[in-house]
Design an enzyme around this catalytic site. Structure first.
Site, mmCIF file in Angstrom:
data_model
loop_
_atom_site.group_PDB
_atom_site.id
_atom_site.type_symbol
_atom_site.label_atom_id
_atom_site.label_comp_id
_atom_site.label_asym_id
_atom_site.label_seq_id
_atom_site.Cartn_x
_atom_site.Cartn_y
_atom_site.Cartn_z
ATOM 1 N N ASP A 235 0.858 -1.185 0.000
ATOM 2 C CA ASP A 235 0.000 0.000 0.000
ATOM 3 C C ASP A 235 0.893 1.233 0.000
ATOM 4 O OD1 ASP A 235 -1.949 2.123 0.922
ATOM 5 O OD2 ASP A 235 -3.271 0.384 1.025
ATOM 6 N N CYS B 91 -20.646 -0.784 -0.883
ATOM 7 C CA CYS B 91 -20.895 -1.648 -2.041
ATOM 8 C C CYS B 91 -22.241 -1.404 -2.712
ATOM 9 C CB CYS B 91 -20.782 -3.115 -1.620
ATOM 10 S SG CYS B 91 -19.124 -3.614 -1.127
ATOM 11 N N ASN C 22 -24.919 -7.892 -6.339
ATOM 12 C CA ASN C 22 -25.193 -6.801 -5.406
ATOM 13 C C ASN C 22 -26.460 -6.039 -5.756
ATOM 14 O OD1 ASN C 22 -23.075 -7.401 -3.763
ATOM 15 N ND2 ASN C 22 -21.828 -5.630 -4.298
ATOM 16 N N LYS D 210 -23.031 2.194 -4.528
ATOM 17 C CA LYS D 210 -22.224 2.510 -5.715
ATOM 18 C C LYS D 210 -22.361 1.447 -6.798
ATOM 19 C CE LYS D 210 -17.636 0.577 -4.586
ATOM 20 N NZ LYS D 210 -17.479 -0.239 -5.808
#
Length: 436
Positions: free
Chosen positions: A31, A259, A207, A262
């Site tokens: 990261d 989640c 989703n 969007k």
């Protein structure tokens, strides 16, 4: 066992990296956030996720899990590179692929050993193709790429990673899909091999379907209130149908998080791009938006005006067992209440720091349920944390100015409510309980 690199240490990347180390692989999580990596190297998780820190500490100590900010170091000799960075919603509703594209550029100079590139980020159909083309233009050779969407629930990300319903692997090359299937083999989970574009679509379709199911039961709940039915009984009757199932049929104040909002909007954007009628998705979003306002509407019906009323907001995170405030219903509720002149005192066991970043000082924050409900005219239950679900109603009667509860998650025990001598209880899709 394999040598794997995971790019990104958010919910998906960190859960994936920790769990792959737990099943025996050697994993380096990379990261660009130095502070986050420093924290992780000490075994401290930057996100609130049950079970995360125990696995972090265990696998750091046994040498299976490393953290780095340096791609050159972290990618040395790896067999698989997993891209698990954020794809936030853009201004037009589409997924913003800027971070993912940058992550692909960052690894482009370190693909000498021909590792398989796995895109775990949630991306629109065609994204894997564009990333593959970009890498091949840079490297001047074929790149093996796999679409491997995640299906994690915040608050149970470790469990979901270790116990997946299915693993989706979309690829163009059999050798790539077989390698990734082997990587996951210790999990003994069902594996579905698909085309790359089907894998990308499966994530969004899943989703959006679940979000639609939530909006549907909330529509039914609102209708139940009008006709005198009880949504709990209706939901149970619907859920007993094996074709439907009872998951995601709990009425409430709508979905939030990183989640569903969007992903539904991204799928809507894609649909409109191709000229398809997307009214089903539009209505899913519209119902959810109005549902988040429902507790305020109910309170206005009860009081007439909320000016100078003290409202206790119990729960701020979009769901229990997480500190995530993204698209949380509490945001809209808090802003509406304060705009109407109400004084809002909020409590959440994990999300207060993140809530302050969004709501600032327009509301006050307390360290306990008792402090939040003290002298309250109304109590809003927004997140069904265990300690909120198990609230001692006698303390409500003692501490609150008025024992009036608006339960946005239908989570309080009805029997205990009926045992109270004096209480007003309003929930979603069920008859009110008023005892004076």
């Amino acid at each position: 066992m394999m040598k794997i690199a995971v790019i990104g240490t958010g919910y998906v990347g960190l859960s994936t990296g920790v769990c792959l180390a737990e099943i025996g692989h050697h994993v380096t999580c990379i990261d660009i956030d130095i502070n986050k990596i420093n924290l992780l190297q000490l075994g401290n998780s930057p996100i609130y996720e049950p079970g995360m820190e125990q696995l972090l500490t265990k696998n750091i100590e046994n040498g299976k899990l490393l953290f780095s900010t340096t791609h050159k170091e972290g990618l040395q000799g790896v067999e698989v590179i997993i891209l698990a960075v954020g794809t936030p919603q853009g201004e037009n509703g589409a997924a913003d692929l800027t971070i993912l594209q940058q992550a692909a550029k960052d690894i482009a100079d370190y693909l000498h050993n021909n590792p398989i590139i796995v895109i775990k980020s949630t991306v629109p159909v065609g994204t894997n193709d564009s990333i593959k083309e970009m890498l091949e233009d840079h490297c001047k050779k074929e790149i093996l790429i796999v679409s491997n969407p995640e299906f994690l629930r915040q608050g149970s990300a470790i469990y979901d990673t270790m116990n997946p319903d299915r693993i989706i692997i979309g690829s163009y090359k059999k050798e790539a899909s077989e390698k990734i299937q082997k990587m996951y083999s210790p999990l003994n989970a069902p594996v579905l091999i698909t085309s790359v574009r089907s894998a990308e679509m499966i994530k969004y379709a899943s989703n959006a379907f679940l979000a639609n199911k939530i909006s549907y039961i909330n529509f039914i709940a609102n209708l139940c209130e009008q006709v005198g039915a009880n949504v709990d009984e209706v939901s149970m009757g619907i859920g007993k149908d094996k074709r439907i199932g009872n998951a995601f049929l709990q009425a409430g104040i709508g979905y939030g998080g990183s989640c569903f909002p969007k992903d539904v909007k991204a799928l809507l954007h894609t649909s409109l791009q191709f000229g398809l009628n997307a009214s089903l998705l539009e209505e899913t979003i519209a119902i959810n938006d109005s549902q988040q306002e429902l507790l305020v509407v109910k309170a206005l019906q009860r009081f007439g005006s909320l000016n100078e009323k003290k409202v206790a907001l119990l729960g701020l995170a979009f769901k229990p067992e997480t500190d995530d405030m993204r698209e949380a219903p509490s945001i809209k509720i808090a802003k509406q209440l304060t705009k109407m002149g109400a004084e809002v005192a909020a409590y959440d066991p994990a999300a207060i720091d993140n809530a302050k970043k969004i709501l600032g000082d327009i509301i006050s924050y307390t360290q306990s349920i008792k402090d939040a409900i003290k002298n309250a005219d109304a109590i809003f239950i927004v997140t069904e944390w265990k300690e909120i679900k198990n609230i001692e109603l006698s303390s409500v009667l003692k501490e609150a100015k008025l024992p009036i509860i608006f339960d946005g998650r239908n989570c309080l025990n009805k029997t205990k409510i009926m045992e109270c001598d004096s209480i007003e209880y309003y929930s979603i899709g069920r008859p009110a309980i008023i005892k004076k």
